[in-house]
Design a protein around this motif. Structure first.
Motif, mmCIF file in Angstrom:
data_model
loop_
_atom_site.group_PDB
_atom_site.id
_atom_site.type_symbol
_atom_site.label_atom_id
_atom_site.label_comp_id
_atom_site.label_asym_id
_atom_site.label_seq_id
_atom_site.Cartn_x
_atom_site.Cartn_y
_atom_site.Cartn_z
ATOM 1 N N ASN A 333 0.875 -1.176 0.000
ATOM 2 C CA ASN A 333 0.000 0.000 0.000
ATOM 3 C C ASN A 333 0.911 1.224 0.000
ATOM 4 O OD1 ASN A 333 -1.857 2.033 0.379
ATOM 5 N ND2 ASN A 333 -2.537 1.345 2.404
ATOM 6 N N LYS A 334 1.054 1.855 -1.141
ATOM 7 C CA LYS A 334 2.019 2.949 -1.265
ATOM 8 C C LYS A 334 1.688 4.137 -0.357
ATOM 9 C CE LYS A 334 3.980 1.956 -5.799
ATOM 10 N NZ LYS A 334 4.425 2.522 -7.103
ATOM 11 N N GLU A 335 0.460 4.214 0.113
ATOM 12 C CA GLU A 335 0.110 5.276 1.049
ATOM 13 C C GLU A 335 0.844 5.124 2.381
ATOM 14 O OE1 GLU A 335 -4.089 5.385 1.468
ATOM 15 O OE2 GLU A 335 -4.455 6.043 -0.608
ATOM 16 N N ASP A 336 1.349 3.912 2.672
ATOM 17 C CA ASP A 336 2.094 3.668 3.908
ATOM 18 C C ASP A 336 3.594 3.942 3.769
ATOM 19 O OD1 ASP A 336 -0.214 2.901 5.169
ATOM 20 O OD2 ASP A 336 0.163 0.756 5.057
ATOM 21 N N TRP A 337 4.046 4.227 2.566
ATOM 22 C CA TRP A 337 5.487 4.331 2.355
ATOM 23 C C TRP A 337 6.128 5.471 3.146
ATOM 24 C CZ3 TRP A 337 7.251 3.011 -3.323
ATOM 25 C CH2 TRP A 337 6.908 1.674 -3.592
ATOM 26 N N ASP A 338 5.470 6.606 3.211
ATOM 27 C CA ASP A 338 6.043 7.735 3.957
ATOM 28 C C ASP A 338 6.238 7.365 5.422
ATOM 29 O OD1 ASP A 338 6.159 9.291 1.709
ATOM 30 O OD2 ASP A 338 4.312 10.409 2.129
ATOM 31 N N THR A 339 5.266 6.662 5.998
ATOM 32 C CA THR A 339 5.364 6.241 7.391
ATOM 33 C C THR A 339 6.510 5.247 7.567
ATOM 34 O OG1 THR A 339 2.984 6.532 7.709
ATOM 35 C CG2 THR A 339 4.126 5.131 9.294
ATOM 36 N N MET A 340 6.646 4.327 6.644
ATOM 37 C CA MET A 340 7.698 3.309 6.725
ATOM 38 C C MET A 340 9.087 3.933 6.581
ATOM 39 S SD MET A 340 5.717 0.461 4.388
ATOM 40 C CE MET A 340 6.943 -0.820 4.476
ATOM 41 N N ILE A 341 9.221 4.842 5.628
ATOM 42 C CA ILE A 341 10.513 5.498 5.428
ATOM 43 C C ILE A 341 10.854 6.371 6.626
ATOM 44 C CG2 ILE A 341 11.718 7.228 4.029
ATOM 45 C CD1 ILE A 341 10.255 6.023 1.576
ATOM 46 N N ALA A 342 9.869 7.043 7.187
ATOM 47 C CA ALA A 342 10.103 7.865 8.385
ATOM 48 C C ALA A 342 10.587 7.014 9.550
ATOM 49 C CB ALA A 342 8.829 8.620 8.765
ATOM 50 N N PHE A 343 10.071 5.791 9.640
ATOM 51 C CA PHE A 343 10.514 4.864 10.680
ATOM 52 C C PHE A 343 12.013 4.595 10.547
ATOM 53 C CE2 PHE A 343 11.627 0.439 11.593
ATOM 54 C CZ PHE A 343 11.236 0.302 12.923
ATOM 55 N N PHE A 344 12.459 4.268 9.333
ATOM 56 C CA PHE A 344 13.881 3.982 9.136
ATOM 57 C C PHE A 344 14.751 5.215 9.348
ATOM 58 C CE2 PHE A 344 12.150 0.465 6.350
ATOM 59 C CZ PHE A 344 12.557 -0.556 7.187
ATOM 60 N N VAL A 345 14.288 6.369 8.874
ATOM 61 C CA VAL A 345 15.071 7.597 9.041
ATOM 62 C C VAL A 345 15.265 7.921 10.520
ATOM 63 C CG1 VAL A 345 15.039 10.096 8.677
ATOM 64 C CG2 VAL A 345 14.450 8.560 6.791
ATOM 65 N N GLU A 346 14.236 7.692 11.307
ATOM 66 C CA GLU A 346 14.342 8.021 12.732
ATOM 67 C C GLU A 346 15.102 6.954 13.513
ATOM 68 O OE1 GLU A 346 11.585 8.936 16.701
ATOM 69 O OE2 GLU A 346 10.625 8.702 14.719
ATOM 70 N N TYR A 347 14.789 5.689 13.275
ATOM 71 C CA TYR A 347 15.275 4.657 14.191
ATOM 72 C C TYR A 347 16.538 3.923 13.727
ATOM 73 C CZ TYR A 347 10.937 5.326 16.716
ATOM 74 O OH TYR A 347 9.910 5.880 17.440
ATOM 75 N N LEU A 348 16.812 3.872 12.419
ATOM 76 C CA LEU A 348 18.014 3.164 11.988
ATOM 77 C C LEU A 348 19.293 3.797 12.533
ATOM 78 C CD1 LEU A 348 19.278 0.850 10.418
ATOM 79 C CD2 LEU A 348 19.202 2.263 8.356
#
Length: 368
Positions: A333-348
């Motif tokens: 669901n491409k609408e979730d991509w921003d949330t997923m990418i934000a997760f990696f940017v913050e937590y990785l």
């Protein structure tokens, strides 16, 4: 085949024979040998059923049903001294029947074979991952393995033609030998020849790519690759962990953690995103020792990270891991991509920094 006699520095011929002469039967012997030791077919396989007949509107039954490490279903058809004329058409029917099996059906088939309800556990162990389900029997990925003492020209000609269209078919010549009271068997892959297999597969793949190009653009592989390209671009300003890693068709990306057998993984699925430190060296004992040494630093690591982490020793498996994940997202669901990418940017970056000192300390401890 010859036996080496080291005492007198000579060789002695081992006599080739036939299954018929030895009194062996297809189902009672050849099938059982392969089921008990499927690695005789040159790769690691998981047998999930014997004499499978669970097809709709037909009483046909295939000899062995297996999975390979990529999650492809494999139809294994065994003949004794002669393949017969019609075996190719027979296995193609079986493969077509299997093409419709979904994940739940495969698990149920395997549970029926095991008889103890441990199919999911065995599958996780075989694939070394809990996220194996989306790999199982995807698309037209079914494979065929035929085993026989000999193959008729009608069979070999048809197999070679089918391979040109991307079908994964292998023919193994099973030859029994006898020397005195000792019996031997040799499994030799004759089609495609092992030395040329990679080339033949690549050519077949090229043909299939041309035929199915439009359909492949819609596949999950392309979706994953597109997501990883966006994620890697977003993460590069805040972390150098994946600076030498390219976008992948897989649901994970890996990067070294500066210690043998220890890697950082980022994972994307249809239900969660995850960052994990995976400890998966060759030795289970050493993997658990590394995990325990890190676990002793749990408070320090979690303080740096800023949140509790999931510590999974996985005592019955070779690997261990430490993870942080969030659910309620779907890669497809491409609408979730921003949330997923934000997760990696913050937590990785925080995850990497949390282990920055701990991993070298553990590495030094192991070397003492």
């Amino acid at each position: 085949m010859y036996l080496i006699n080291q005492d007198n520095n000579s060789i002695q011929k081992v006599g080739e024979t036939t299954f018929r002469e030895l009194g062996f039967r297809e189902r009672d012997h050849l099938q059982e040998w392969i089921a008990k030791n499927p690695s005789c077919l040159n790769e690691e396989l998981l047998i999930i059923q014997k004499e499978f007949s669970g097809f709709s509107d037909t009483n046909e039954r295939l000899d062995l049903l297996a999975l390979d490490k990529q999650g492809n279903l494999i139809v294994v058809e065994n003949k004794l001294d002669d393949s017969g004329r019609d075996v190719t058409w027979q296995v193609l029917r079986y493969a077509s029947y299997c093409s419709s099996l979904n994940t739940d059906e495969i698990i149920n088939i395997f549970n029926a074979y095991l008889g103890d309800g441990t199919a999911q556990e065995k599958l996780e162990e075989f694939f070394e991952s809990e996220d194996y389900e989306e790999r199982l029997n995807t698309g037209n990925s079914q494979r065929i393995m035929m085993v026989s003492g000999s193959f008729r020209k009608e069979v070999t000609s048809t197999v070679l033609w089918l391979m040109n269209y991307g079908l994964r078919i292998q023919c193994f010549k099973a030859t029994p030998f006898k020397m005195g009271e000792q019996l031997f068997i040799n499994f030799e892959q004759v089609i495609p020849m092992r030395e040329a297999e990679e080339f033949i597969i690549s050519m077949a793949q090229k043909n299939r790519d041309n035929i199915e190009k439009q359909e492949e653009l819609k596949s999950r592989h392309h979706i994953r690759r597109e997501f990883w390209e966006k994620m890697l671009a977003a993460i590069s300003p805040v972390s150098q962990l994946y600076q030498n890693v390219n976008a992948s068709k897989d649901h994970w990306l890996s990067a070294g953690a500066g210690m043998s057998g220890v890697v950082y993984n980022t994972l994307i699925t249809k239900s969660y995103v995850r960052i994990e430190l995976t400890i998966s060296g060759r030795s289970q004992e050493e993997n658990k020792e590394i995990f325990d040494l890190l676990l002793a630093k749990k408070n320090q690591i979690e303080e740096h990270f800023g949140k509790p982490l999931g510590w999974e020793r996985l005592d019955n498996k070779r690997m261990s891991r430490v993870k942080y994940e969030e659910g309620d997202v779907n890669l497809f669901n491409k609408e979730d991509w921003d949330t997923m990418i934000a997760f990696f940017v913050e937590y990785l970056p925080r995850f990497e920094n949390a282990f920055k000192n701990a991993i070298p300390e553990v590495n030094r401890s192991l070397r003492k």
